[in-house]
Design a protein around this motif. Structure first.
Motif, PDB file in Angstrom:
ATOM      1  N   UNK A 110     -12.172 -12.722   1.419  1.00 31.37           N
ATOM      2  CA  UNK A 110     -11.097 -11.468   1.261  1.00 31.37           C
ATOM      3  C   UNK A 110     -10.366 -11.155   0.323  1.00 31.37           C
ATOM      4  N   UNK A 111     -10.263  -9.797   0.068  1.00 28.21           N
ATOM      5  CA  UNK A 111      -9.715  -9.239  -1.264  1.00 28.21           C
ATOM      6  C   UNK A 111      -8.326  -8.716  -0.847  1.00 28.21           C
ATOM      7  N   UNK A 112      -7.597  -8.623   0.321  1.00 24.97           N
ATOM      8  CA  UNK A 112      -6.363  -8.232   0.925  1.00 24.97           C
ATOM      9  C   UNK A 112      -5.327  -8.990   0.358  1.00 24.97           C
ATOM     10  N   UNK A 113      -4.326  -8.328  -0.124  1.00 29.04           N
ATOM     11  CA  UNK A 113      -3.037  -8.894  -0.840  1.00 29.04           C
ATOM     12  C   UNK A 113      -2.005  -7.759  -0.583  1.00 29.04           C
ATOM     13  N   UNK A 114      -0.629  -8.524  -0.689  1.00 29.20           N
ATOM     14  CA  UNK A 114       0.554  -7.569  -0.665  1.00 29.20           C
ATOM     15  C   UNK A 114       0.843  -7.507  -2.117  1.00 29.20           C
ATOM     16  N   UNK A 115       1.377  -6.616  -2.637  1.00 28.74           N
ATOM     17  CA  UNK A 115       1.833  -6.356  -4.208  1.00 28.74           C
ATOM     18  C   UNK A 115       3.132  -6.024  -3.988  1.00 28.74           C
ATOM     19  N   UNK A 116       3.882  -6.594  -4.542  1.00 27.69           N
ATOM     20  CA  UNK A 116       5.667  -6.381  -4.784  1.00 27.69           C
ATOM     21  C   UNK A 116       6.034  -6.230  -5.968  1.00 27.69           C
ATOM     22  N   UNK A 203       5.197  -7.779 -11.068  1.00 17.82           N
ATOM     23  CA  UNK A 203       5.090  -8.020  -9.761  1.00 17.82           C
ATOM     24  C   UNK A 203       4.568  -9.321  -9.227  1.00 17.82           C
ATOM     25  N   UNK A 204       4.848  -9.465  -8.095  1.00 17.32           N
ATOM     26  CA  UNK A 204       4.526 -10.661  -7.319  1.00 17.32           C
ATOM     27  C   UNK A 204       3.303 -10.287  -6.380  1.00 17.32           C
TER      28      UNK A 204
END
Length: 332
Positions: A110-116, A203-204
């Motif tokens: 999977x390449x999905x992520x949340x970038x904060x 970023x986190x």
């Protein structure tokens, strides 16, 4: 001499007729992509460009997707013969009555992520409460909703929950501080954020893979009933065989694959730098897959989706949602 000329003409005419019949004999297929033309779909563009589909007697039309296109709806409506879809979306549609079945799984990881933004104070998923998070819809929201449900974080706003911002095509919400976090892919939107001027230190990032909520992405799906047709099934075997040949070429020749994608981008919106970088990241996700779905990966995806608390993505374990019949024939 006259007879030779006549015979030559007849042979030439016969050859042209046979060539025409052969050209017309190619089976026409339409593939609906999950998103716009980009290196995420390089294997299919390579297979078309390199003649792999043609070698298999196929004439494949590749239809780009976008933020407002739901591939299961396109497939169910007869707008395509095959679609690429994330498994949560496909399984949700299947439970709602659309008989979708996975026939191949080129993406292993999977390449999905949340970038904060780090300045929001978000250090762990527990800090999402009270924050605004950008989420893609049209089937792409399911992994996020499942994750929040497992964490016990409501998705209807408020100090104890998260406010969902329906995310479109760009990364503006995080740049303009309309959202504290946005959905990004390791191979695409994350780098758009970086190219826009933010640094990794600003970023986190929370990868779904690392959070134990990764679900399968970019599988090949068809309507189950169509596999009862032996001719269609044979076309699928040829399509998967040619597509996987395209994917393995793309993995070995990432820059060349990116250039083929750029040649097929009718919008002219993609850049060489971005597509070459994207292809390098995509190759990490397809690595290790020969196209056949791993049952353990399916089970992990289903387990994640079933853990959705009071509002799970699916309510029961799907039966018959995938088959090895096509890949067994294509990869032997």
């Amino acid at each position: 001499k006259y007879m030779k000329k006549v015979l030559g003409g007849l042979i030439g005419a016969l050859f042209l007729t046979l060539s025409s019949i052969t050209a017309n004999a190619a089976d026409k297929l339409t593939l609906q992509l999950q998103w716009v033309t980009q290196a995420q779909f390089a294997g299919y563009y390579v297979a078309k460009d390199k003649g792999y589909y043609e070698d298999e007697g196929l004439d494949v039309t590749i239809k780009p997707g976008g933020p407002d296109i739901a591939p299961p709806q396109v497939l169910a409506g007869g707008g395509a013969d095959l679609m690429l879809n994330w498994m949560p979306s496909a399984l949700a549609a299947r439970e709602k009555g659309v008989p979708i079945i996975n026939i191949a799984q080129p993406f292993k990881s999977s390449g999905l992520q949340l970038t904060c933004r780090k300045e929001t104070g978000i250090k762990s998923p527990a800090d999402f409460r009270g924050k605004t998070i950008g989420v893609w819809f049209f089937g792409n929201e399911y992994p996020f909703l499942s994750w929040m449900s497992q964490l016990g974080i409501p998705t209807n706003g408020g100090a104890d929950g998260v406010t969902i911002l329906k995310q479109g095509f760009n990364v503006d919400p995080i740049l303009q501080k309309q959202a504290d976090c946005i959905s990004t892919m390791t191979y695409n939107e994350y780098w758009q954020v970086i190219d826009a001027g933010l640094t990794p230190d600003d970023l986190v990032v929370f990868k779904y893979q690392d959070q134990g909520v990764a679900t399968l992405e970019d599988g090949i799906y068809v309507l189950e009933d169509r596999l009862k047709d032996a001719s269609f099934k044979d076309q699928m075997v040829r399509f998967v065989r040619a597509s996987m040949k395209g994917w393995k070429w793309a993995e070995s020749n990432p820059d060349g694959a990116a250039e083929i994608v750029l040649d097929n981008d009718a919008t002219g919106a993609q850049t060489e730098k971005h597509q070459k970088r994207m292809m390098g990241e995509i190759a990490k996700l397809t690595a290790g897959s020969n196209g056949a779905l791993e049952p353990a990966d399916f089970d992990r995806t289903v387990a994640t989706l079933l853990k959705g608390g009071s509002d799970p993505v699916i309510t029961k374990k799907p039966v018959g949602a995938w088959t090895h019949e096509i890949t067994n024939a294509a990869l032997k």
